[in-house]
Write a protein that holds these residues in place. Structure first.
Motif, PDB file in Angstrom:
ATOM      1  N   ASP A   1      76.554   0.685  50.505  1.00 38.71           N
ATOM      2  CA  ASP A   1      76.103   2.029  50.172  1.00 38.71           C
ATOM      3  C   ASP A   1      77.126   2.766  49.296  1.00 38.71           C
TER       4      ASP A   1
ATOM      5  N   LEU B   1      78.964   5.346  50.072  1.00 36.88           N
ATOM      6  CA  LEU B   1      80.191   5.662  50.799  1.00 36.88           C
ATOM      7  C   LEU B   1      81.174   4.496  50.755  1.00 36.88           C
ATOM      8  N   THR B   2      80.658   3.281  50.866  1.00 32.19           N
ATOM      9  CA  THR B   2      81.505   2.094  50.754  1.00 32.19           C
ATOM     10  C   THR B   2      82.125   2.015  49.364  1.00 32.19           C
TER      11      THR B   2
ATOM     12  N   LYS C   1      82.681   4.445  47.306  1.00 26.73           N
ATOM     13  CA  LYS C   1      83.655   5.535  47.169  1.00 26.73           C
ATOM     14  C   LYS C   1      84.969   5.162  47.859  1.00 26.73           C
ATOM     15  N   SER C   2      84.887   4.588  49.049  1.00 27.36           N
ATOM     16  CA  SER C   2      86.088   4.183  49.785  1.00 27.36           C
ATOM     17  C   SER C   2      86.858   3.104  49.031  1.00 27.36           C
TER      18      SER C   2
ATOM     19  N   ARG D   1      88.616   4.586  46.027  1.00 23.72           N
ATOM     20  CA  ARG D   1      89.783   5.359  46.445  1.00 23.72           C
ATOM     21  C   ARG D   1      90.965   4.420  46.710  1.00 23.72           C
TER      22      ARG D   1
END
Length: 139
Positions: free
Chosen positions: A77, A79-80, A82-83, A86
């Motif tokens: 997804d 969020l994955t 984005k992590s 980062r």
């Protein structure tokens, strides 16, 4: 120096059933990534996780799903992604040399081989032994 990732052939890195992210093997896999994986291998793993979910014939690359890569439980997804981005940004910008002071408690640091009075021992990630262990306990 061995550049092989420490995760090869170990359990917990692949999705085995529903709610697998809470299984002890998966939690141990995340910790193994973050603590034992060499920096260059860890960075390469994070970069490859961004496109590891891509199927043949897809127009757009997809993030990995159902695996632990670079210490992240990948779910395919946003969020994955984005992590992972980062992590890549932090490791790409981070200095490769050990900082002179702990990034958390700001005490001067030294190495295990050359202990000095008034200095704390460097553990990893720019943190001293005490701060690194406290961070691991809180996670």
């Amino acid at each position: 120096m061995n550049d092989q990732p420490p995760c090869l052939g170990l359990p917990g890195f692949l999705q085995s059933k529903d709610s697998w992210q809470t299984l002890p093997a998966t939690v141990a896999a995340k910790a193994l990534c973050q603590d034992r994986c060499p920096r260059n291998t860890f960075l390469a793993c994070a970069r490859s996780a961004l496109t590891a979910g891509t199927c043949v014939g897809d127009d757009e690359p997809r993030v990995a799903d159902g695996v632990v890569m670079a210490g992240i439980v990948c779910r395919g997804d946003a969020l994955t992604a984005k992590s992972l981005r980062r992590i890549i940004k932090q490791l790409s910008e981070a200095p490769t040399k050990r900082p002179t002071h702990c990034l958390h408690c700001h005490k001067p640091m030294t190495t295990r081989r050359r202990k000095m009075l008034g200095h704390v021992v460097h553990e990893g990630g720019g943190l001293c032994t005490g701060c690194r262990r406290a961070e691991q306990r809180s996670a």
